[in-house]
Structures are given as structure tokens and as C-alpha cells.
Design an enzyme around this catalytic site. Sequence first.
Site, PDB file in Angstrom:
ATOM      1  CD  GLU A  16     -64.952  54.144  92.772  1.00  0.00           C
ATOM      2  OE1 GLU A  16     -64.145  53.277  93.195  1.00  0.00           O
ATOM      3  OE2 GLU A  16     -65.942  54.526  93.421  1.00  0.00           O
ATOM      4  CG  HIS A 655     -54.837  20.388  86.285  1.00  0.00           C
ATOM      5  ND1 HIS A 655     -53.929  20.304  85.253  1.00  0.00           N
ATOM      6  CD2 HIS A 655     -55.166  21.698  86.387  1.00  0.00           C
ATOM      7  CE1 HIS A 655     -53.738  21.509  84.749  1.00  0.00           C
ATOM      8  NE2 HIS A 655     -54.471  22.370  85.426  1.00  0.00           N
ATOM      9  CG  HIS A 708     -52.144  30.226  79.969  1.00  0.00           C
ATOM     10  ND1 HIS A 708     -53.160  30.622  80.817  1.00  0.00           N
ATOM     11  CD2 HIS A 708     -51.584  29.146  80.550  1.00  0.00           C
ATOM     12  CE1 HIS A 708     -53.184  29.821  81.863  1.00  0.00           C
ATOM     13  NE2 HIS A 708     -52.241  28.910  81.727  1.00  0.00           N
TER      14      HIS A 708
HETATM   15  N1  GLN Z   1     -60.780  21.831  85.916  1.00  0.00           N
HETATM   16  C1  GLN Z   1     -60.421  23.222  85.838  1.00  0.00           C
HETATM   17  C2  GLN Z   1     -60.660  23.714  84.408  1.00  0.00           C
HETATM   18  O1  GLN Z   1     -60.509  22.924  83.516  1.00  0.00           O
HETATM   19  C3  GLN Z   1     -58.974  23.446  86.213  1.00  0.00           C
HETATM   20  C4  GLN Z   1     -58.615  24.901  86.237  1.00  0.00           C
HETATM   21  C5  GLN Z   1     -57.233  25.215  86.778  1.00  0.00           C
HETATM   22  O2  GLN Z   1     -56.365  24.400  86.846  1.00  0.00           O
HETATM   23  N2  GLN Z   1     -56.979  26.427  87.160  1.00  0.00           N
HETATM   24  O3  GLN Z   1     -60.961  24.871  84.192  1.00  0.00           O
HETATM   25 ZN    ZN Z   2     -54.639  24.425  85.346  1.00  0.00          ZN
END
Ligand code: GLN
Ligand code: ZN
Length: 773
Positions: A16, A655, A708
Site C-alpha cells: 500500500e 561482467h 543509467h
Molecule cells: N547481462 C545483463 C544485462 O545486460 C547484466 C545486468 C547487470 O549487470 N546487472 O542486463
Molecule cells: Zn551491470
Amino acid sequence: MKTNLLGFPRIGGNRELKKASEKYWKDQITANELIQVGDDLRKENWLLQQSAGIDLIPSNDFSFYDQVLDASLTFGCVPSRFHGVKSSKTDLELYFAMARGIQKDGFDITAMEMTKWFDTNYHYIVPEFTKDQSFELLSVKAVDEFKQALALGITTKPVLISPVTYLYLGKEKEEGFHRIELLDKLLPVFFELLEQLALAGAEYIQVDEPCLALDLGDRERKAIVRLYAQLEERFPKLKIILTNYFDCYGENLETALQLPVHALHLDLIRCPLQLDDILDSPGFTRKQILSLGVVDGRNIWKNNYEASLKLIKKAAQNLGTDKLWVGSSCSLLHSPYDLELENKEDNLPSEVKQWMAFAKQKLAELVDLKVLASGSYTEEIGKKLDLNQRVFLSRKSSTTMHHLPTQERVNKLALEDSSRNAAFSDRRVAQQMELQLPLFPTTTIGSFPQTNEVRKWRAQYKKGAISQGTYDELLKKETEETIRFQEEIGLDVLVHGEFERNDMVEYFGEKLHGFAFSSNGWVQSYGSRCVKPPIIYGDVFRDNPMTVKWTSYAQSLTPIPVKGMLTGPVTILQWSFVRNDQPRSLTCKQIALAIRDEVVDLESAGIKVIQIDEPAIREGLPLRKEYWKAYLDWAVESFRISASGVADKTQIHTHMCYSEFNDIIDSIAALDADVITIETSRSEMELLDAFVNFKYPNEIGPGVYDIHSARVPNEEEMEILINKAASLLPKENIWVNPDCGLKTRDWPETKSALINLVKVAKKLRKEALVATA
Ligand code: GLN
Ligand code: ZN
């Protein structure tokens, strides 16, 4: 003996608070309507706790966004960039401006920084301090909420962040001072607040001091001693509960034991052994009550009454039951709300559900344990104990949960299972022959924009509104377009785009054995954002390929290598609720073997480059440095198990994002991935320092495009970043790629940014050739 609850989820059984806040931000409801939702939620929670029979019911554990931000407002610690907002807008508007930034009515102010709350997935708003920082009692939320509960007939225990932990968690915004030095200025404000609470009738105060779970220096320890000595002097009648959680007191134990407080809280879930340490310590005067945190606030499993009673009885023999409380290990903020809302057998089988408890169920556990420990045996409590024991027996003998071949496979793991055949320098030659990549090869991190359309297809497919065939056709079309786009702009290693995936952990969880899913098990991550972690209840294994279909479909469309995309074992573990009947390391190795099988299957299907994402490796680090090595050892081993089933010529990528690498760089290197891509663009390559100083030997793709932000980076800025990287590292080792996946971006900006990225790589490639010619 009392039951001591440290805090309760505030988001509401049906989220909520999330829904109301988001409506308020969109101007769809008024401030008063939002405030009413908060009032109702607090009232509901208090009455629930009262009827469950909780003795020490918390107040001020509610928050519209974050409890640390609440403390900043309480202490009047408002960064100067918000002063215009403070003088012209309402308190609530100021509050949300600090949390989220403000971009209206002539204001354009960035939000305060947010960071992880200890080792949880909850994020708090980081207090900002200046050298001449002043404090004032700006908000009396804690007093107001205490009075609200009192009006219902409930005398609560206000929860306050200790001024020392508050300062410790903040950041100096200028040089020339240490934030802990601000304590003397902050104390009068804290005392003013306590005075008002005492006047309103508060008897107990929970002072949260979780910085005691960290490695502290003398400066902090001295500040803590000063704080509690003054508290005792000024408020001899208030019963102060020194509350530490998420780890033991460790090196800070002697300090903690000498504090003149009414009670000392111990997180016995994270650290059951500290009970012995305390009972044996010559510094323990036995004046304080011990609050035994035996009900897990961080996980979703039923309490094992027998095991908890063992701990409680040990303490009782030493101290007597009147010196003991039973408590939650930490605030239940980190648990989902109510298990009874779960009724989808397919996602959460009743066999698994019977082993679980969410926040509401944990209230009953606290009360049961108190009754059991005080020895007042009735038929009713006898039955409950019986039932509890049977639940744990059923878990031990469950065939759903245990899978012998998987257990054997983990037992048989040998050293060579976590090593590639050849060393990197030789693998590199084999991979170069296979892939023929140019200097500064370009790639992306995996996902391409998940448009509303793609999400809609998935929702329809899940509801059964479109068939598997239709869904697959739609995804195929999207994947093909993405491949064509990547070919057209000239990327060197392509990806399929991850359109079939909802979330990088959930997708794999749904395909692996040993996972279950709640429908409503939401936990606050920050502000109005909640996450619903998968539940690892049993042995994890894979019986069918999980990603081969989409990856090889994408590869069938093009001669250029397509990179397979997997989530790594540590990240899957870290972002799930994990079974607590075996070490996390063991569960992690099971996941690692399942991922290894997938890697091998991808290779057999002709995939030459495979990425195993591990963005959560860093956040799994224990709070205390002494435990880092043990964690990093099994985390690295797990990754290596997953990566080592393939031939030398197959290139393994990993990554990572949101990470500082300095203090773990040797473990990052020990992963021995052929290529690592990392987030660096926002820090202007500062994060690369760790790799440079370490002389990181393998290939590396420092992100040159901040995904981002909606901004499209231009060629010049990316060129500067790549040149900077090339001046620090051997240029043959450098890849060119964005910071992270592109899933949250739109197509137009993604296209422009990637076109620029490839152009820059080509230009620098040419320049390097000319230079060597
Ligand atoms: N392979 C994922 C993507 O490209 C990696 C996401 C991440 O590092 N949080 O969305
Ligand atoms: Zn990432």
C-alpha cells in the site's frame, strides 16, 4: 521474560505504501491522503503485534522512504542545496526532494546519495556533513508516532538510530574534519528528542547501533562510550536497549559490555557463538538484560524451536530467565509480510510453504518461544512444539528438497574442475585464432531495450492470452532485428538481447530445480522500490538447457560471434532467499555446476563467447574483514567451476557493476575470466586504478557509456575515456563497451550511443595501425 521486536515491514501487505507514494509523486493523490495511508499502516501493524502478544512493540520503525533520511530530518541535517526547498515547501516535499531530487517550480536539485544498508539489499540515504555542520530538532516524527500508538492504548518502544551510527554512516562533503567529531554538536539535539519521548511516557528506547558489527577504530569506540555515559547521566530512568545486528560485537565486545545500558541485543542468527563469548567474558557484569535475537529477520524459514530453546536455556542457566528477552535478530523490515497471502501451488508448493515464515508468522514464533522458554507447559504449546519438530523432520527427509546425484557431484568436485586447461596467455592465442577480433573489439553487456511491447507480450504469455508459438515468434522477430542492427553498425561480438528474460536471476531460477517463488513476498529495497527474491529451498540442478534455444537462434542468423549470456552462481545466490540448513558455499557450488552444464551446452551448440555475469560478487563481502577470505575463496571457486568446462578457444567473459575493486582485485583476477567488462564511465575510469596497480593480466572492457542516464554520449567523450584506459593498460587488452545492460533504455538513444561507440573504436583502431606502421 519479554518478547522484543526490533522493527516491522512498513510497506504494507499489498504494498500500500509503495502504491500511495508513487501516486503522490505523480500528483494523483494529496499529501494528506498519503499521510493517511501511513497512519493506517502503522495502526494496523501495532494492533497486529499487540494481538500477537509482543511485549516490546517498536514505533518510529515506520518510514515514508528511509529511516536514515528520517534521522537526517530529525537532526535538522539538511544539505544546503535544499535550503530553498526547506523554506518554501512542506516538510513532506522537502523530505522527498532530499530522497529523489527535485526538478520543478524553478528547482533543479540532485538527490542525496543512496547506498547499501550493511550487507542487506536495503538502501539508505547517505547523510551529508560539512565542517561547520549544525543540528536542530527539526522533526519530532518519533514523538508523534509514539503518541499515536499511545492513543490506541499501546506503549511502544521508540526505535532511534544512535547518533554515533548515524554519523558513521554519513559522508564528509568537505575536507578538514572527521564526521565523528560532530558528535558533541549532535548530542544536545538527540537529548532534546529523548526528553520529549520521556515526557510523552516512553519507558524503553531501542538505540540502534549496528556500526558495532563493523571493524571500528578507537575514535568510534570512544564516541560510543561517551554517548551512553551521558545518556545514563541525563536519563537515568529511560531503559536503553543497545541494539546491534547483522554480526557479533567482535572486537567491540569489551566496549559494549561496559556500557551502562538496560539491555544488550545480540543477533544470534548471524552469530550464535557470541552468546558463549559474553557469558564467559569477565567484562560481563550481569547487570544488563540480554535480548536474544533468535528469530531470523533476514530470511523466510520457520524458526527451529528446539535449536532456539537450546540457546535460550543455555543463557537462562547462567543468568535466570528474568534477565532474558527473546527477540528478532534484526528488524523484520528485511522479511516479506505475510505467508498466508501465498496460495499459488505451482510457484510455491505447499510442501515448501510449510517450512516458511514471513514477518507476520515470525510474531507468533517470538511469542511461542517465550512461552516455551518460561517453562509454562500447556497442551497447546506442547502441540506447537511437536508440530515445529515435525516440520523440521519433514525438511530433512523431503525428496523434493534433496537430490543425491547433485550432492554427490559437489562432494566429488576436484581441483581441476575449477581450472581452465591452459593458462590465459595460451588461451588467448587459441581464442584469437578462433575469433579473429580486431584491436579494441566492441560488444555490449547483454540486454537490449525491454520496450513496453516486449513486456506486454510476456505478461500476455504468462496469463495464457497468447500461445507459446505466438510468443516465440514475437521474440524471434525482436531478436532478429537486434542482430541486424548490431551487424549494421559493425559491433564485433553480438548478443541476442535477452528479450525472453524478466529478471536476470528469476529467469534462471524458474528453469532450475530447487527454486520456488512467492507471489507477494516483497521486500523494500529503497523508497518505493521492492524486490521479490526467488527462494532456494533445495538442491539446485539443471536438467535441460536454459538459454541454448535463444542464443543459437541468434547465432543462426549471423556469421559474427554471438555471446551467450548467463547469470553467475554468486549473483544467483546473493539475490535469492537461501536455504539455511547447509552452508551458503555449498548451495553456491550446486548452482555453479548447473551453470557449468549450461556453458558446456552453449559451447556444443557452436557458441564461441560466453558471458557469466557476476554483478553481486562484491556485495556479498562479509561486514568484518576477518571473514572476507573465506567468502572470496568459495565465491571465486564457484565462478571458476561454472567457467571451466570449456575448451581453451572458447572465450569466457564476466561482467560486474556498482563495484569498488581496490580491496578485492586479487580475487577478481583469480576468477580468470578471459574478458571482464566493468562499470567505469561515471567515475571517469577511476575504477580502473585497481586493475592498473594490480597489472591485471587478462582482457578488460571498461564501460565508456553510462547506461543509467538517458544522455547519448558523443564520440569525443568516449574517445577521451578509451584513450585514458589505453594510457593505463596495454591497448591489446582493451574492449570497448557500455557500462551495463541496455534493458532500461529506449531504442533511439541506444542506437545513437552505440553508433558513436563503434565509430570511436574504429577510429582509434585505425590510428593505432598508422602509429605502428
Ligand atoms: N547481462 C545483463 C544485462 O545486460 C547484466 C545486468 C547487470 O549487470 N546487472 O542486463
Ligand atoms: Zn551491470
